[in-house]
Every structure is written in C-alpha cells, then in structure tokens.
Design an enzyme around this catalytic site. Structure first.
Site, short mmCIF file in Angstrom:
data_model
loop_
_atom_site.label_atom_id
_atom_site.label_comp_id
_atom_site.label_asym_id
_atom_site.label_seq_id
_atom_site.Cartn_x
_atom_site.Cartn_y
_atom_site.Cartn_z
N GLU A 80 86.64 -45.40 -38.01
CA GLU A 80 87.27 -46.33 -37.06
C GLU A 80 86.60 -46.23 -35.69
O GLU A 80 87.23 -46.42 -34.65
CB GLU A 80 88.78 -46.06 -36.92
CG GLU A 80 89.54 -45.97 -38.23
CD GLU A 80 89.66 -47.30 -38.96
OE1 GLU A 80 88.67 -48.05 -38.97
OE2 GLU A 80 90.72 -47.58 -39.52
N ASN A 127 104.57 -11.35 -32.98
CA ASN A 127 103.29 -11.08 -32.32
C ASN A 127 103.08 -12.09 -31.20
O ASN A 127 103.04 -13.30 -31.44
CB ASN A 127 102.16 -11.17 -33.36
CG ASN A 127 100.81 -10.86 -32.77
OD1 ASN A 127 100.30 -11.60 -31.95
ND2 ASN A 127 100.22 -9.75 -33.21
N GLY A 159 93.72 -51.56 -33.48
CA GLY A 159 94.91 -51.11 -34.18
C GLY A 159 94.61 -50.00 -35.17
O GLY A 159 95.40 -49.07 -35.34
#
Length: 414
Positions: free
Chosen positions: A397, A311, A274
């Site tokens: 993580e 551009n 998670g």
C-alpha cells in the site's frame, strides 16, 4: 452512518440471535488504558463487538491452520460478508454497509485480532469494491458491487508490476482499444487473491507515458488471455494466495473501464489512501492481540521464583508496548476522520498513520515474541504469527519510504 449501522445490526441479529448474549461473556476483558472502544459512540461500540466476537469465534481458532496449510478461508469470509464486512464503506443501494472510514478502521482492527492475514485480504477486497462504487457508472455499480459485498465474488487490486513498484506511474501493462474492447498485455506482481479472485481491478496504460496515460479496467476471471503465475511462498499472509496476474491479448469490454480514460492513476491513489488506513488498522489488531497475550504470559510465567510480571524491566517494556499501541490507534482514527471528511490534510495524515502505525505495531509484535522467550518462536504460540503477518504492512500500500516522501513533500510545499 445510521443506515449502514442499522443494516449491520439487523444482519447480525438475524444470524446470531441469542447466541450473542452468551458469547459476550467470553470476550476478553480489556485493560482500561488500551480499551479499543474508548472514544467510540454507542453504535460504533456495538458493531465493534460484532467484529470482535466474529474474530474470536470464526477466525482465531483457525488462523494457525490457515497459515500453516496456506488455506484461503472462503466460507469464513462469506460469513463475515453476511455481517456487512464485504462492503463496509460501499453504499447501501448496491449491498454495502455504508459505514464511515472510522467505522471501517474499528472493524478491521477487531477482525485482525482473529487473523491479521485474512483481515488484510478482506480490506483489499473492500478497497476494490469501493473503487467501483465510487468511480463506476450506475450500471457498473449494480453489476459488480452486490456480489462483491456478499463475497459471492472476490476482488483483487492490480497496480504493482515486476518493473514498477513504488514508481507506479511507470507501469507498462498496456490496454489498446480495438472497437468496443481493450486488448491488454502485460503482467502484475504480488497480487493478493491472484488466481482465486473473480474480479481484478487493473491499472493499465491506455495513453502515453506518466500518470495521465493510465486507466482503470475491471477484468473478470475466465476472460481469454488472463492467466496466473505460481503461488508465491511468503513469510506471512499465508491465508491469502499471492500470484502474478498475466494478460496476453486479453480482450476486455470498454464497458468495464472504471471512470474515464486517463483517470486510472487518480483512482488508484484514492483507493490507496483508504487502503493505508485499512492496513494500518490490521497492524493495530495484531499489536493489540500481542499486548494482551504478552500481559497474560508475564502473569503466569515464573522465573527466579517469581512471575515475570514482577520484573521491572519487563513492566517497562509492556508499558512502552501499550503506549505505542494507543498512539497508533489515535493517529489512525484521526486520519480516518480526515479522509471521510475529504480534508486537505487527509493524504498527509493517512501517510503518517500508515508509516507510524505499521512500524510501531510491528515493533510491538516483535517485542511480544521476545518477551515470550523460546515459546514465542514456536508456532503453537500466536505472537509469532502476528509478527510475521504484520511485517509486510511496512511494504505494501506504498512502502514506508514512500510515505516519508509524501510527508516531507507536503511539508516542504507549504
């Protein structure tokens, strides 16, 4: 979901009343192709609006100051908790909002547009609260979760050590049982909220080597033997402190063990699945804000007698940024649904989403700095902070190199 959403809506209505109607007019108009509400149901759109509004009112005006002064915005986070963001996917009986993983991703993406660093800490806090809610006893759930959901107390996740980063199963912090206590010795590194948090969800070794010897124990601030290292100086994530967490003959009640002995590594990995969706969602918020800021800059900045938006090369760059953004969002939301449904491919999809989104969203933020020219390198302009705050998401993580290992391993085992 309905119960959790109802809670969220009631909380918000009580706090903001008529102010919500007035502030709606000030929310940015999203370009249709990158509108983050696309594909959401009406309930999800409503709490997404709550999160975007909170980010715009309470976080964005302060994020530069929090970054430059390294301020931990406790009171603002507690305001977020009043809206239900302190325990987004924690069950309602202990004060959580009871929302889904997809709902959570939607909320964290929106909050991260206001301050990516602060939202990332909130996401870690949520992961800790969920671990206790999911794996704790009823007594533990009702003791720890309510003050975490209100953010009266803050939580930190303690897995990484000086000698065990990606090789988390080799961690050395020990917890030896003596009667009705564990005696902890060792240290944890790079802990978000270290020194400020009240609750530390600690992975430690109660048994032999390897993952099966690891247990999960809650250590409360103020416990004798618990101390903290110096506050680290970081490139980004400066609104949250990072310190080493040190245990020296730290006695913790056996009653604070979450789950059974030897279950800690499984708990840690479940939490990180998670967590990977959460941090990817924070990257998504930073990237989304960067695309909007770049679009607006191209429209007003003139060179060679014309707006930069005329551009064609810059138009193509903006198109690539928008495409990467939407692709990242779709991948994250697909993984969030798989995780919620506990599908067999959930770990694989979470790894893919974390890998893809954190790299692509950082590229978007980095390109935004480039397209702002010299202004993008000034701290007066938010794009540089989104870039700095999102860079670490490729490391924590589970590094993106580890994500590649998990993905390839899954494919080769089939």
């Amino acid at each position: 979901m309905w119960c959790g959403y109802g809670r969220l809506r009631v909380r918000f209505s009580c706090l903001c009343g008529r102010a919500w109607t007035r502030t709606q007019a000030r929310r940015p108009h999203w370009t249709a192709g990158i509108d983050p509400s696309m594909g959401l149901n009406e309930e999800q759109k409503e709490f997404q609006k709550v999160a975007f509004d909170f980010a715009a009112r309470e976080m964005a005006p302060n994020m530069a100051e929090w970054d430059q002064k390294e301020l931990f915005p406790v009171e603002v986070m507690r305001k977020a908790a009043q809206l239900g963001f302190g325990g987004v996917y924690v069950q309602t009986d202990v004060g959580g909002s009871g929302l889904s993983r997809l709902d959570t991703s939607v909320i964290f993406e929106a909050l991260a547009t206001g301050c990516t660093s602060t939202t990332a800490y909130i996401s870690i806090h949520n992961m800790c609260a969920w671990i206790i809610d999911r794996f704790g006893t009823e007594e533990q759930r009702h003791k720890f979760c309510p003050p975490l959901c209100t953010m009266e107390k803050f939580a930190s996740y303690c897995l990484t050590e000086p000698g065990s980063g990606s090789d988390a199963a080799s961690l050395l912090t020990s917890a030896k049982r003596q009667g009705d206590h564990y005696i902890l010795n060792g240290s944890k590194a790079f802990i978000s909220g270290g020194g400020e948090s009240d609750i530390y969800v600690v992975m430690c070794r109660t048994g032999g080597p390897g993952p099966k010897g690891i247990s999960c124990i809650v250590v409360e601030k103020g416990t004798p033997g618990l101390s903290f290292g110096k506050k680290e100086k970081k490139v980004g994530w400066n609104s949250q402190p990072t310190r080493a967490v040190i245990f020296e003959d730290c006695a913790v009640p056996v009653a604070n063990r979450i789950g059974s002995e030897g279950q800690g590594f499984l708990i840690a990995m479940k939490g990180l699945n998670g967590g990977r969706i959460n941090v990817a969602s924070c990257s998504l918020g930073a990237a989304h804000a960067s695309v909007i800021l770049t679009r607006d800059h191209l429209s007003v900045r003139k060179q060679f007698g014309a707006p930069l938006a005329s551009n064609q090369y810059l138009q193509f760059q903006l198109a690539d940024m928008a495409t990467r953004l939407v692709a990242s969002r779709l991948m994250i939301r697909t993984a969030a649904v798989a995780l919620q449904e506990e599908r067999e491919d959930a770990v694989l999809l979470c790894s893919m989403a974390k890998l893809f989104a954190t790299e692509e969203c950082f590229a978007i933020c980095n390109q935004a700095v480039q397209m702002h020219g010299g202004y993008g390198y000034l701290k007066d302009y938010a794009v540089q902070q989104y870039m700095r705050d999102s860079r670490v998401h490729q490391i924590l993580e589970g590094t993106n190199e580890v994500m590649r290992l998990l993905i390839s391993r899954s494919l080769l085992q089939e």
